[in-house]
Design a protein around this motif. Structure first.
Motif, PDB file in Angstrom:
ATOM      1  N   ALA A 152       4.899   0.117   1.606  1.00 57.41           N
ATOM      2  CA  ALA A 152       6.102   0.443   2.370  1.00 57.41           C
ATOM      3  C   ALA A 152       5.974   1.816   3.028  1.00 57.41           C
ATOM      4  CB  ALA A 152       7.321   0.401   1.454  1.00 57.41           C
ATOM      5  N   PHE A 153       5.432   2.775   2.302  1.00 52.37           N
ATOM      6  CA  PHE A 153       5.291   4.136   2.816  1.00 52.37           C
ATOM      7  C   PHE A 153       4.335   4.197   4.005  1.00 52.37           C
ATOM      8  CE2 PHE A 153       2.928   8.182   2.731  1.00 52.37           C
ATOM      9  CZ  PHE A 153       3.964   9.093   2.886  1.00 52.37           C
ATOM     10  N   TYR A 154       3.127   3.661   3.849  1.00 49.74           N
ATOM     11  CA  TYR A 154       2.136   3.777   4.917  1.00 49.74           C
ATOM     12  C   TYR A 154       2.488   2.931   6.133  1.00 49.74           C
ATOM     13  CZ  TYR A 154      -0.684   6.464   1.652  1.00 49.74           C
ATOM     14  OH  TYR A 154      -1.127   7.440   0.788  1.00 49.74           O
ATOM     15  N   SER A 155       3.272   1.889   5.926  1.00 50.89           N
ATOM     16  CA  SER A 155       3.766   1.119   7.061  1.00 50.89           C
ATOM     17  C   SER A 155       4.676   1.974   7.934  1.00 50.89           C
ATOM     18  CB  SER A 155       4.526  -0.114   6.554  1.00 50.89           C
ATOM     19  OG  SER A 155       5.143  -0.792   7.624  1.00 50.89           O
ATOM     20  N   LYS A 156       5.524   2.780   7.286  1.00 47.17           N
ATOM     21  CA  LYS A 156       6.440   3.644   8.043  1.00 47.17           C
ATOM     22  C   LYS A 156       5.715   4.824   8.682  1.00 47.17           C
ATOM     23  CE  LYS A 156      10.366   2.552   5.023  1.00 47.17           C
ATOM     24  NZ  LYS A 156      11.253   3.088   3.955  1.00 47.17           N
ATOM     25  N   VAL A 157       4.769   5.413   7.950  1.00 49.77           N
ATOM     26  CA  VAL A 157       4.134   6.652   8.414  1.00 49.77           C
ATOM     27  C   VAL A 157       3.055   6.399   9.461  1.00 49.77           C
ATOM     28  CG1 VAL A 157       2.812   8.677   7.679  1.00 49.77           C
ATOM     29  CG2 VAL A 157       4.655   7.816   6.240  1.00 49.77           C
ATOM     30  N   PHE A 158       2.214   5.385   9.247  1.00 47.07           N
ATOM     31  CA  PHE A 158       1.080   5.139  10.149  1.00 47.07           C
ATOM     32  C   PHE A 158       1.124   3.782  10.848  1.00 47.07           C
ATOM     33  CE2 PHE A 158      -1.133   7.859   6.767  1.00 47.07           C
ATOM     34  CZ  PHE A 158      -1.036   9.023   7.518  1.00 47.07           C
ATOM     35  N   ALA A 159       2.178   2.997  10.597  1.00 44.88           N
ATOM     36  CA  ALA A 159       2.294   1.639  11.151  1.00 44.88           C
ATOM     37  C   ALA A 159       1.177   0.728  10.653  1.00 44.88           C
ATOM     38  CB  ALA A 159       2.330   1.670  12.681  1.00 44.88           C
ATOM     39  N   TRP A 160       0.739   0.958   9.416  1.00 45.57           N
ATOM     40  CA  TRP A 160      -0.278   0.094   8.827  1.00 45.57           C
ATOM     41  C   TRP A 160       0.355  -1.187   8.304  1.00 45.57           C
ATOM     42  CZ3 TRP A 160      -3.185   4.018   5.150  1.00 45.57           C
ATOM     43  CH2 TRP A 160      -3.932   4.910   5.940  1.00 45.57           C
ATOM     44  N   GLU A 161      -0.399  -2.268   8.412  1.00 47.47           N
ATOM     45  CA  GLU A 161      -0.025  -3.533   7.802  1.00 47.47           C
ATOM     46  C   GLU A 161      -0.858  -3.718   6.543  1.00 47.47           C
ATOM     47  OE1 GLU A 161      -0.633  -8.334   8.502  1.00 47.47           O
ATOM     48  OE2 GLU A 161      -1.135  -6.919  10.109  1.00 47.47           O
ATOM     49  N   ALA A 162      -0.212  -4.122   5.444  1.00 45.27           N
ATOM     50  CA  ALA A 162      -0.915  -4.349   4.182  1.00 45.27           C
ATOM     51  C   ALA A 162      -1.245  -5.840   4.061  1.00 45.27           C
ATOM     52  CB  ALA A 162      -0.059  -3.890   3.013  1.00 45.27           C
ATOM     53  N   ASP A 163      -2.522  -6.150   4.203  1.00 42.05           N
ATOM     54  CA  ASP A 163      -2.990  -7.540   4.141  1.00 42.05           C
ATOM     55  C   ASP A 163      -3.659  -7.766   2.786  1.00 42.05           C
ATOM     56  OD1 ASP A 163      -3.866 -10.094   4.636  1.00 42.05           O
ATOM     57  OD2 ASP A 163      -5.451  -9.515   6.039  1.00 42.05           O
ATOM     58  N   SER A 164      -2.924  -8.379   1.861  1.00 40.19           N
ATOM     59  CA  SER A 164      -3.406  -8.534   0.484  1.00 40.19           C
ATOM     60  C   SER A 164      -4.109  -9.872   0.288  1.00 40.19           C
ATOM     61  CB  SER A 164      -2.243  -8.410  -0.497  1.00 40.19           C
ATOM     62  OG  SER A 164      -1.666  -7.127  -0.408  1.00 40.19           O
ATOM     63  N   LYS A 165      -5.193  -9.815  -0.474  1.00 41.56           N
ATOM     64  CA  LYS A 165      -5.991 -11.002  -0.781  1.00 41.56           C
ATOM     65  C   LYS A 165      -6.306 -11.012  -2.275  1.00 41.56           C
ATOM     66  CE  LYS A 165      -8.327 -11.309   3.733  1.00 41.56           C
ATOM     67  NZ  LYS A 165      -7.622 -10.203   4.414  1.00 41.56           N
ATOM     68  N   GLY A 166      -6.878 -12.095  -2.738  1.00 41.21           N
ATOM     69  CA  GLY A 166      -7.271 -12.179  -4.135  1.00 41.21           C
ATOM     70  C   GLY A 166      -6.145 -12.695  -5.003  1.00 41.21           C
ATOM     71  N   SER A 167      -6.368 -12.680  -6.295  1.00 44.27           N
ATOM     72  CA  SER A 167      -5.406 -13.201  -7.247  1.00 44.27           C
ATOM     73  C   SER A 167      -4.396 -12.131  -7.638  1.00 44.27           C
ATOM     74  CB  SER A 167      -6.144 -13.689  -8.496  1.00 44.27           C
ATOM     75  OG  SER A 167      -6.779 -12.601  -9.150  1.00 44.27           O
ATOM     76  N   ASP A 168      -3.331 -12.576  -8.318  1.00 44.18           N
ATOM     77  CA  ASP A 168      -2.348 -11.608  -8.806  1.00 44.18           C
ATOM     78  C   ASP A 168      -2.966 -10.664  -9.822  1.00 44.18           C
ATOM     79  OD1 ASP A 168      -0.420 -12.733  -7.227  1.00 44.18           O
ATOM     80  OD2 ASP A 168       0.397 -14.020  -8.806  1.00 44.18           O
ATOM     81  N   GLU A 169      -3.967 -11.161 -10.568  1.00 42.22           N
ATOM     82  CA  GLU A 169      -4.630 -10.337 -11.577  1.00 42.22           C
ATOM     83  C   GLU A 169      -5.645  -9.383 -10.962  1.00 42.22           C
ATOM     84  OE1 GLU A 169      -4.589 -13.746 -11.709  1.00 42.22           O
ATOM     85  OE2 GLU A 169      -2.831 -13.830 -13.019  1.00 42.22           O
ATOM     86  N   ASN A 170      -6.190  -9.733  -9.800  1.00 38.18           N
ATOM     87  CA  ASN A 170      -7.233  -8.914  -9.182  1.00 38.18           C
ATOM     88  C   ASN A 170      -7.032  -8.847  -7.660  1.00 38.18           C
ATOM     89  OD1 ASN A 170      -9.567  -7.334  -9.185  1.00 38.18           O
ATOM     90  ND2 ASN A 170     -10.890  -9.101  -8.802  1.00 38.18           N
ATOM     91  N   PRO A 171      -5.917  -8.256  -7.241  1.00 37.23           N
ATOM     92  CA  PRO A 171      -5.633  -8.218  -5.794  1.00 37.23           C
ATOM     93  C   PRO A 171      -6.385  -7.102  -5.086  1.00 37.23           C
ATOM     94  CG  PRO A 171      -3.879  -7.131  -6.988  1.00 37.23           C
ATOM     95  CD  PRO A 171      -4.834  -7.655  -8.033  1.00 37.23           C
ATOM     96  N   TYR A 172      -6.602  -7.275  -3.800  1.00 41.89           N
ATOM     97  CA  TYR A 172      -7.145  -6.217  -2.966  1.00 41.89           C
ATOM     98  C   TYR A 172      -6.425  -6.267  -1.626  1.00 41.89           C
ATOM     99  CZ  TYR A 172     -10.304  -2.738  -1.088  1.00 41.89           C
ATOM    100  OH  TYR A 172     -10.810  -1.560  -0.570  1.00 41.89           O
TER     101      TYR A 172
END
Length: 253
Positions: A152-172
């Protein structure tokens, strides 16, 4: 030189208690040469070069409580305006905007999870001349205890999108700017001591990860994560003799 669109990591530098000793270590490890600024106003700032290309920097520690560490700089149009956005988005202003001679204007902030990052408003100095080559910066990665708050923070500050992959136990998570991947994020595991704050990790590309790991130990550094294969390549997490952590990776492609 790479094109550092605002919101793109553009530079890294090392805060160290002994610039000359650190220059000796990294020069032996990566083949860098060190050029210390002659202007007294530069405060002993040193540029690391690979051939003729500027690839990183180093400076003396500014405060007694400051730990030796590699810092990530993100290019911005207006350091002061971005600092204000960071503060209003739950971040902390560590150092407000200040001019660095004629080369740029910088500020230092911490995100709501405690990770410290620098802002760079370029003037004469745009960023690293070379990236994604052996001995040069190739990746910037946030390790945090709260990926949701960080996203949420970096989306507001730098307009970054967080694209998450992997499992709930091992996300990236890949940070994306206008659809282009510019960095990463991963959660800090339970094995990390609670007193270790969230942090940004700098990765340098290498031609042979195992050789760099061995050289690091020979030069007095330590291995935090041994050479390990991942789909992107073979990486290791290391620390220099003063304890500053960094990573190396031989890319698989």
């Amino acid at each position: 030189m790479p094109d550092y669109k605002p919101g793109t990591p553009s530079w890294v530098d090392l805060g160290t208690p002994d610039v000359d000793a650190s220059a000796k270590f990294y020069s032996a490890l990566f083949g860098w040469t060190a050029e210390k600024a002659e202007d007294p106003a530069a405060g002993g700032y040193t540029i690391f070069k690979l051939g003729e290309d500027q690839v990183a920097g180093a400076s003396p520690l500014m405060m007694p409580e400051q730990p030796p560490a590699w810092m990530t700089y993100v290019s911005v149009e207006d350091a002061d305006a971005t600092t204000s956005i960071a503060a209003s988005s739950g971040g902390q202003v560590i150092m407000p905007g200040m001019d660095v001679l004629d080369v740029g204007r910088m500020a230092v902030i911490a995100d709501p999870t405690g990770a410290v990052i620098c802002l760079w408003q370029p003037r004469a100095h745009k960023g690293a001349d070379l990236v994604n080559a052996p001995g040069a910066l190739t990746w910037n990665e946030l390790s945090t205890r709260d990926t949701t708050a960080a996203a949420a923070f970096y989306s507001k500050v730098f307009a970054w999108e967080a694209d998450s992959k992997g499992s709930d136990e091992n996300p990236y998570t890949e940070w994306k700017l206008d659809g282009k991947t510019i960095g990463g994020m991963m959660p800090m595991g339970a094995q990390i001591p609670a007193e270790v704050p969230s942090y940004w990790l700098v990765y340098f590309a290498v031609a042979d990860t195992d050789a760099v790991v061995a050289k690091t130990e020979e030069l007095g550094g330590t291995v935090q994560v041994p050479a390990t294969d991942i789909p992107q390549g073979r990486f290791a997490v290391l620390a220099d003799p003063h304890g500053a952590t960094f990573a190396v990776i031989k890319m698989a492609f």
